[in-house]
Write a protein that holds these residues in place. Structure first.
Motif: not given
Length: 218
Positions: A70-81, A83-88
């Protein structure tokens, strides 16, 4: 010749792995590795401690779903977005200076992190992530903003004219609203003036005043 710290009777690869593991264990930064599916392959104690988990609870888990969901405001953070996964996916190093991770107890903490792709035989095999808790830095930044707001409130709210000058050039650096009202200049105009242009005093006071400005320890 035997390398310092190297046991001639041990496999060099084993020694290297042991040294690597000791470094990971000792690091104050959180460090973990993931494969291309986002599943953790290793987690150091600092990463587990900051996240509130045991190392065993994090190994083999999708860490985005566990600590970065989740983001700091509690909203969902998709793994497709993420940056950690983007490196892969793109093979590039991703550095983020202001994000949050989530603890086991459901609370979040601010982090900065670097996600670096792991290459194996010319192919991306995953990523290694190094992160640190920046709570103290964020608190210091907020304290500075609060201090600036208090300063502005007192400075601008004063009934007395007040302005700051550069000790070397003597140009006006800052002024309150009362200064603009009394002298009849806009803020932009005042910033183009030297303090001599504004100083009014008895003739005998002016040299002493400027002596103090240029040599305040006198």
């Amino acid at each position: 010749m035997t390398e310092i710290g190297m046991d001639p009777g041990r496999d060099p690869a084993e020694v290297f792995r042991r040294q690597r593991d000791l470094i990971l264990m000792a690091s104050g930064d959180g460090i973990y590795g993931i494969n291309c599916q986002g599943i953790s392959t290793f987690v150091n104690p600092a990463a587990a401690r900051m996240s509130g988990y045991a190392v065993e609870e994090m190994i083999g888990r999708n860490l985005h779903q566990l600590v970065h969901h989740s983001h700091a405001d509690g909203s969902h953070f998709p793994d497709t977005q993420c940056p950690i996964h983007e490196a892969t996916r793109d093979g590039k190093v991703h550095r983020i200076y202001d994000d949050v991770f989530w603890r086991k107890d459901g609370t979040s903490f601010p982090v900065e992190y670097v996600s670096t792709p792991i290459w194996d035989g010319g192919k991306i095999a995953g990523a290694v992530v190094s992160f640190r808790d920046i709570t103290d830095r964020k608190r210091a930044e907020q304290d500075l903003r609060d201090s600036e707001q208090r300063y502005r409130a007192m400075f601008d709210g004063s009934n007395a004219a007040g302005f700051l000058i550069d000790a070397e050039t003597c140009y006006v650096l800052d002024e309150n609203k009362r200064t603009c009202e009394l002298f009849g200049y806009s803020e932009q105009h005042l910033r183009r003036l030297r303090a001599e242009d504004l100083f009014v005093g008895a003739p005998g006071e002016i040299p002493a005043f400027w002596a103090k400005v240029h040599n305040p320890i006198c």
